[in-house]
Design an enzyme around this catalytic site. Structure first.
Site, PDB file in Angstrom:
ATOM      1  N   TYR A 260     -10.232   7.643  -5.201  1.00 52.62           N
ATOM      2  CA  TYR A 260     -10.895   8.611  -4.325  1.00 52.62           C
ATOM      3  C   TYR A 260     -11.891   9.486  -5.092  1.00 52.62           C
ATOM      4  CZ  TYR A 260      -7.574   7.279  -0.727  1.00 52.62           C
ATOM      5  OH  TYR A 260      -6.847   6.567   0.184  1.00 52.62           O
TER       6      TYR A 260
ATOM      7  N   LYS B 151       1.515   1.192 -10.341  1.00 56.19           N
ATOM      8  CA  LYS B 151       1.288  -0.232 -10.586  1.00 56.19           C
ATOM      9  C   LYS B 151       0.962  -0.414 -12.066  1.00 56.19           C
ATOM     10  CE  LYS B 151       0.970  -4.476  -8.976  1.00 56.19           C
ATOM     11  NZ  LYS B 151       2.186  -5.212  -8.602  1.00 56.19           N
TER      12      LYS B 151
ATOM     13  N   ASP C 291       4.525  -2.113  -5.327  1.00 54.73           N
ATOM     14  CA  ASP C 291       4.840  -3.135  -4.327  1.00 54.73           C
ATOM     15  C   ASP C 291       6.340  -3.258  -4.112  1.00 54.73           C
ATOM     16  OD1 ASP C 291       4.717  -4.006  -6.981  1.00 54.73           O
ATOM     17  OD2 ASP C 291       4.399  -6.091  -6.438  1.00 54.73           O
TER      18      ASP C 291
ATOM     19  N   ASP D 143      -1.357   7.145  -0.308  1.00 55.82           N
ATOM     20  CA  ASP D 143      -1.911   6.890   1.025  1.00 55.82           C
ATOM     21  C   ASP D 143      -1.172   5.740   1.692  1.00 55.82           C
ATOM     22  OD1 ASP D 143      -3.573   7.389   3.141  1.00 55.82           O
ATOM     23  OD2 ASP D 143      -5.386   6.608   2.202  1.00 55.82           O
TER      24      ASP D 143
END
Length: 422
Positions: free
Chosen positions: A160, A231, A285, A309
């Site tokens: 972002y 991640k 994930d 998000d």
């Protein structure tokens, strides 16, 4: 400070911040900026004011609202989407609430919401997900009541705040040449058109976000774990660093109040002390899966911006959807509450949509300023309305035997419930 297009209430007192004590001084009659926003903001904004006014009054407080503007309402007054005096007013008065904003094409902002958060340095986007009474009937999962998480999403960094270069431009070719020739990474970029982006994740931004999450867990009576979601197995020097810096905060700044998951099992055989918070981490994930399969094992999540998000929207889907998804942005001695949902312009002015997300965002605002009694009334007022199946169209169409209410009618029911509860 004087304002050109903002009317400051003649009554009410400004919320102030004691920097030395790191605490807000909140009067019983605060002036609170409110930004209705675009689209359905003109419906959910007044509905939220009605409910919050009632809860405040029933607990001995009075809110003096101050209208501020951004998006379409600002263009009408300032001929720009995000006027500086709106930012100044929210900075000066410290405690604010807003509805959804639409970023028009060609407006010069990647997102008005993101721009506002960054200008005010509201570094933590806080999104709770919990199950209201009656939601079980429409939830897509078997046991939605097991969901009780609160996500601390970093607000100012990651993609972002990243930079992108468009395929076919001179700039992207300069970046490609630098990456291939100067950095020696030619194997990662195929021949032909390519878009390239970079994302920053800093030690400073990560650590202040993780501190906010841990502090919340320490003060909470029911949340006693903080999970760093990343991640880092793939993005080792951005999201992997997020994880490492998060653990540094836990291990170096809190003493015996905070222990890691490794310590919990290696030294305590999995027995968590009653007075300690456990910090662990999960790959993003895998966390999406565990959010469904091991819902009740997670309390507070600390996440980089994009992960936050995705996961907050997924959590919200388990407990009613975006119409019931509140949020708030925390900074240093300031808060801007805002619902997660967008502006849905096709429903603007129809007195139809669900205002619960903005109402419950107001509950977060009350909690932040120490009005716990008022916050509890807001939650229970909403709970009773939904449990009685007195709901807006989005819920009504999914349940049997409910009463479909307009936005304003629903707000009145919640306000009436609050008066009966007080």
């Amino acid at each position: 400070m004087s304002y050109e297009h903002i009317d400051v209430p003649s009554e009410g007192t400004k919320v102030t911040y004691d920097e030395d004590a790191d605490e807000l001084d909140v009067p019983d009659d605060p002036i609170v900026p409110i930004l209705y926003g675009d689209g359905i903001g003109s419906d959910v904004g007044p509905a939220t004011q009605k409910v919050l006014n009632t809860a405040a009054e029933e607990t001995g407080h009075e809110i003096n609202w101050m209208r501020v503007y951004a998006g379409e309402s600002a263009v009408e007054r300032y001929d720009e989407n995000l006027p500086q005096e709106t930012v100044d007013a929210m900075e000066e008065y410290r405690v604010s609430i807003k509805g959804p904003l639409t970023t028009p094409v060609g407006a010069g902002f990647r997102s008005l919401n993101v721009a506002l958060r960054k200008r005010l340095d509201l570094f933590a986007n806080v999104r709770p997900a919990y199950c209201l009474d009656g939601v079980e009937e429409i939830s897509p999962v078997k046991d939605p009541e097991e969901m009780d998480m609160i996500m601390f999403r970093e607000n100012t960094e990651d993609v972002y705040a990243g930079i992108e270069w468009e395929a076919g431009t001179d700039e992207v070719e300069q970046v490609r040449e630098f990456v291939e020739n100067e950095m020696g990474y030619d194997e990662i970029i195929y021949d032909g058109p390519v878009g390239i982006g970079v994302k920053p994740i800093t030690e400073f931004g990560t650590k202040r976000l993780v501190r906010e999450a841990i502090d919340y867990a320490l003060e909470s009576e029911k949340h006693n774990t903080v999970t760093l979601v990343h991640k880092g197995n793939i993005m080792k020097f951005t999201e992997g660093q997020f994880r490492d810096w998060g653990y540094e905060v836990a291990e170096e700044e809190y003493g015996d109040e905070v222990i890691t998951e490794d310590t919990l099992w290696e030294e305590r055989d999995g027995e968590q002390p009653e007075d300690a918070v456990v910090v662990n981490d999960r790959i993003a994930d895998n966390m999406l899966q565990q959010m469904l399969t091991r819902t009740d094992e997670y309390d507070v999540l600390a996440l980089p911006n994009l992960n936050g998000d995705y996961l907050s929207d997924s959590a919200g889907a388990q407990v009613g959807g975006l119409g019931f998804a509140p949020g708030a942005n925390f900074g240093t001695g300031k808060v801007l509450a805002e619902p997660v949902h967008g502006s849905a312009p096709k429903y603007e002015g129809q007195d139809k949509v669900n205002p619960t997300a903005m109402i419950l965002s107001g509950r977060l605002m009350f909690d932040y300023i120490g009005w716990e009694d008022a916050a509890d009334l807001v939650l229970e007022g909403v709970n009773q309305a939904v449990a009685a199946k007195k709901v807006t169209y989005d819920f009504h169409r999914q349940m049997e035997g409910g009463e479909k209410l307009a936005t304003s009618e629903y707000a009145q029911v919640v306000a009436d419930n609050i008066e009966d509860l007080a």
